[in-house]
Design a protein around this motif. Structure first.
Motif, mmCIF file in Angstrom:
data_model
loop_
_atom_site.group_PDB
_atom_site.id
_atom_site.type_symbol
_atom_site.label_atom_id
_atom_site.label_comp_id
_atom_site.label_asym_id
_atom_site.label_seq_id
_atom_site.Cartn_x
_atom_site.Cartn_y
_atom_site.Cartn_z
ATOM 1 N N ALA A 19 17.756 -4.855 -23.916
ATOM 2 C CA ALA A 19 18.695 -5.463 -24.862
ATOM 3 C C ALA A 19 20.004 -5.823 -24.170
ATOM 4 N N ALA A 20 20.666 -6.847 -24.711
ATOM 5 C CA ALA A 20 21.945 -7.274 -24.148
ATOM 6 C C ALA A 20 23.077 -6.336 -24.521
ATOM 7 N N GLY A 21 22.886 -5.547 -25.566
ATOM 8 C CA GLY A 21 23.944 -4.638 -25.978
ATOM 9 C C GLY A 21 23.619 -3.981 -27.300
ATOM 10 N N ILE A 22 24.566 -3.203 -27.789
ATOM 11 C CA ILE A 22 24.409 -2.475 -29.047
ATOM 12 C C ILE A 22 25.654 -2.722 -29.891
ATOM 13 N N ASP A 23 25.449 -3.088 -31.146
ATOM 14 C CA ASP A 23 26.545 -3.242 -32.099
ATOM 15 C C ASP A 23 26.405 -2.129 -33.134
ATOM 16 N N VAL A 24 27.341 -1.191 -33.088
ATOM 17 C CA VAL A 24 27.262 0.010 -33.907
ATOM 18 C C VAL A 24 28.167 -0.127 -35.119
ATOM 19 N N SER A 25 27.652 0.240 -36.284
ATOM 20 C CA SER A 25 28.461 0.387 -37.493
ATOM 21 C C SER A 25 28.296 1.811 -38.003
ATOM 22 N N PHE A 26 29.395 2.428 -38.409
ATOM 23 C CA PHE A 26 29.345 3.775 -38.973
ATOM 24 C C PHE A 26 29.287 3.655 -40.493
ATOM 25 N N ASP A 67 13.912 11.402 -31.481
ATOM 26 C CA ASP A 67 14.230 12.638 -30.772
ATOM 27 C C ASP A 67 14.607 13.749 -31.736
ATOM 28 N N PRO A 68 13.832 14.828 -31.807
ATOM 29 C CA PRO A 68 14.189 15.940 -32.690
ATOM 30 C C PRO A 68 15.552 16.547 -32.382
ATOM 31 N N ARG A 69 15.992 16.488 -31.142
ATOM 32 C CA ARG A 69 17.284 17.081 -30.782
ATOM 33 C C ARG A 69 18.451 16.138 -31.062
ATOM 34 N N GLU A 70 18.144 14.907 -31.437
ATOM 35 C CA GLU A 70 19.162 13.895 -31.734
ATOM 36 C C GLU A 70 20.093 13.650 -30.553
ATOM 37 N N ARG A 71 19.517 13.660 -29.355
ATOM 38 C CA ARG A 71 20.284 13.325 -28.152
ATOM 39 C C ARG A 71 20.035 11.883 -27.733
ATOM 40 N N ALA A 72 18.821 11.409 -27.932
ATOM 41 C CA ALA A 72 18.443 10.065 -27.498
ATOM 42 C C ALA A 72 18.118 9.208 -28.716
ATOM 43 N N LEU A 73 18.434 7.927 -28.625
ATOM 44 C CA LEU A 73 18.070 6.967 -29.673
ATOM 45 C C LEU A 73 17.829 5.599 -29.037
ATOM 46 N N ILE A 74 18.895 4.892 -28.705
ATOM 47 C CA ILE A 74 18.739 3.611 -28.017
ATOM 48 C C ILE A 74 18.536 3.895 -26.535
ATOM 49 N N MET A 75 17.478 3.319 -25.976
ATOM 50 C CA MET A 75 17.097 3.565 -24.593
ATOM 51 C C MET A 75 17.167 2.257 -23.799
ATOM 52 N N ALA A 76 17.042 2.367 -22.486
ATOM 53 C CA ALA A 76 17.039 1.161 -21.652
ATOM 54 C C ALA A 76 15.929 0.207 -22.076
ATOM 55 N N GLN A 77 14.787 0.761 -22.502
ATOM 56 C CA GLN A 77 13.648 -0.085 -22.875
ATOM 57 C C GLN A 77 13.688 -0.540 -24.322
ATOM 58 N N SER A 78 14.688 -0.133 -25.102
ATOM 59 C CA SER A 78 14.769 -0.496 -26.514
ATOM 60 C C SER A 78 15.037 -1.987 -26.673
ATOM 61 N N SER A 79 14.421 -2.588 -27.690
ATOM 62 C CA SER A 79 14.660 -4.002 -27.965
ATOM 63 C C SER A 79 14.492 -4.261 -29.448
ATOM 64 N N ALA A 80 15.083 -5.378 -29.900
ATOM 65 C CA ALA A 80 14.954 -5.820 -31.273
ATOM 66 C C ALA A 80 14.665 -7.318 -31.259
ATOM 67 N N SER A 81 13.467 -7.669 -31.644
ATOM 68 C CA SER A 81 13.034 -9.061 -31.618
ATOM 69 C C SER A 81 13.237 -9.680 -32.981
ATOM 70 N N ARG A 82 14.076 -10.739 -33.050
ATOM 71 C CA ARG A 82 14.327 -11.432 -34.307
ATOM 72 C C ARG A 82 14.933 -12.782 -34.004
ATOM 73 N N GLY A 83 15.118 -13.589 -35.013
ATOM 74 C CA GLY A 83 15.716 -14.903 -34.827
ATOM 75 C C GLY A 83 17.211 -14.821 -34.692
ATOM 76 N N ALA A 84 17.852 -15.940 -34.366
ATOM 77 C CA ALA A 84 19.314 -15.966 -34.217
ATOM 78 C C ALA A 84 19.979 -15.635 -35.550
ATOM 79 N N HIS A 85 21.161 -15.037 -35.468
ATOM 80 C CA HIS A 85 21.898 -14.704 -36.696
ATOM 81 C C HIS A 85 23.331 -15.159 -36.567
#
Length: 501
Positions: free
Chosen positions: A216-223, A483-501
């Motif tokens: 992925a090119a990056g992560i956009d986080v919202s709380f 991850d049961p320990r809630e340490r990992a979520l988004i990884m180097a191999q993570s991706s989201a395939s969708r159209g432009a927004h």
């Protein structure tokens, strides 16, 4: 009730969609497998994202801050920023660092940088909880060799260094005023580039990462603290990955988009062994016999939890196979007319509901129950002081080292700092001492389960259920950690395939 949830979700989803729909200026498109991942998280930062606080787990889940070691599913230490290590005495270890790691500020990972982080952690106020009771020193020995020692023998030192609260940051992260900034100072596949208070955070791909380049090119986080809004974000395609979807929202979502992750968290009925009715082991055995955790799982958790067979649940995959017999050593007594004061707190929404069912089950067996529910801030002092005969608590069973012995010591040893069962039993203490002193590996795991059996067969506390967390992943999302320990979520191999927004 489901209709009301859906109506409430309508308004909150629009606001969240607006917050998450704008593309980051650094990457304006979201092409297949190359775009940005939109992440909705439960809690905003509480301590300015300092890694010495619980905010460190956000940095870990964003893959921006890294530790010397990581853990496998059994809690064994694996190399990460440290390529290898060895013991150089009863109380000292030598860690050899990878030589190809670059921090996001352009500086290199060195032994001096590692020692700087660890020494600062020991002086932090408050200190990272992984270092509670631990006196640690760290010294650079050359460019890529670090000597780490403890005042007492600690066979779990490598596991401790896996805690996100001991993530290694560049020296530029540590400011003269004592604050620590992870912005642009980590070493992971994603570089933290901006934090907007408690609203959003932005991370970009770090192209000079020492490991596999992120997909992925990056992560956009919202709380998004509101659970209804988080559920709506997944349903309306306003987020790609969503943390902690409430059980009440799950029926409104496509079952293909939600994934239940077992948590190292057990909902337990603690019984006051020191005073009151439950100082009688026969009445403790009667309470154990009276409870029906299956009904609690079915009604309160809508089946999205696991009935407990012991203190340690399916989040620790080795526990069930090693579980020893924990049949009560006491015959159930007669609870007829025994008056008990049952307490819990309202901060976790499901606990008051659990308390209602526990009260009903105990009363059906003959106990007379007075129920007390308060906010935790007004509950803990009385709980620790023994003001209740029974307490319902949702308790994390694996703390930052990935090992359950610290939790068991805290809750069930004579000197435990969180001994709300007010138990002091020499057999339990002996079992816990053996588990604590055993080196990590199969023998330690067996000793842990032997200690669990000693606790359970005395009906010190009655484990009822093991919680799960519901994680949302939109269509097209792949490579995300569960991850049961809630340490990992988004990884180097993570991706989201969708159209432009």
């Amino acid at each position: 009730m489901k209709i009301a949830h859906a109506l409430r979700a309508g308004g909150t989803s629009l606001a969240l969609a607006a917050a998450m729909s704008g593309c980051s200026p650094s990457t304006s498109s979201t092409t297949d497998n190359g775009g940005r991942i939109r992440l909705a998280m439960l809690q905003p930062p509480r301590s300015g994202l300092t890694p010495f606080s619980d905010d460190a787990f956000k940095l870990s889940r964003w893959a921006t801050a890294e530790t010397l070691v990581t853990l496998d599913e059994n809690g064994e230490a694996l190399p990460h920023l440290a390529a290898e290590w060895k013991r150089v005495g009863d109380k000292a270890w030598e860690f050899i660092l990878r030589e190809d790691v670059e921090f996001h500020d352009g500086t290199k990972l060195t032994a001096a940088a590692v020692a700087n982080t660890l020494v600062r952690a020991t002086k932090a106020a408050p200190k990272p909880r992984i270092l509670d009771g631990v006196q640690l020193t760290a010294e650079a020995e050359g460019e890529h060799r670090v000597r780490i020692a403890t005042a007492a023998v600690d066979p779990l030192l490598p596991q401790r260094l896996s805690s996100p609260q001991l993530a290694i940051l560049a020296e530029s992260a540590y400011r003269a005023d004592g604050t620590v900034s992870p912005v642009g100072t980590g070493s992971g596949p994603f570089k933290l580039v901006a934090v907007n208070g408690t609203s959003t955070a932005t991370l970009d791909r770090f192209d000079r990462y020492w490991g596999k380049r992120s997909t992925a090119a990056g992560i956009d986080v919202s709380f998004v603290p509101d659970g209804t809004a988080r559920g709506a974000a997944l349903r309306t395609d306003s987020a790609d990955v969503v943390e902690a979807i409430p059980v009440s929202q799950a029926p409104l979502l496509d079952s293909k988009l939600i994934h239940e992750v077992p948590m190292p968290r057990t909902n337990t009925l603690y019984l006051n062994n020191a005073t009151g009715p439950f100082s009688d082991p026969g009445l403790r055995a009667a309470a154990r016999k009276a409870l029906n955790p299956g009904d609690i799982v079915k009604s309160v958790y809508e089946g999205r939890a696991d009935v407990a067979a012991g203190l340690l649940g399916p989040a620790l995959p080795w526990a069930a196979a090693l579980r020893a017999s924990s049949q009560s050593i006491s015959e159930p007594g007669s609870p007829a007319g025994a008056k008990i004061r049952l307490g819990t707190f309202s901060d976790r929404a499901e606990l008051p509901e659990v308390a209602v069912l526990v009260e009903q089950q105990l009363e059906a067996a003959g106990f007379v129950v007075e129920q007390v529910v308060r906010e935790y801030a007004h509950f803990e002092k009385d709980m620790l002081a023994g003001a209740f005969d029974a307490v319902i608590l949702s308790r994390a069973t694996v703390l930052d080292s990935g090992d359950p012995v610290a939790y068991m010591f805290s809750d069930f040893s004579c000197k435990g700092s969180f001994n709300i069962a007010h138990v002091c039993d020499q057999e339990i203490d002996r079992a816990l001492e053996k588990a604590s002193s055993t080196e990590p590996g199969p023998e330690r795991r067996a000793a842990v389960m032997a200690a669990e059996a000693e606790i359970l067969k005395r009906d010190v506390a009655i484990p009822m259920l093991h919680e799960r967390v519901i994680q949302g992943e939109a269509t097209g999302v792949s490579g995300v950690a569960r991850d049961p320990r809630e340490r990992a979520l988004i990884m180097a191999q993570s991706s989201a395939s969708r159209g432009a927004h």
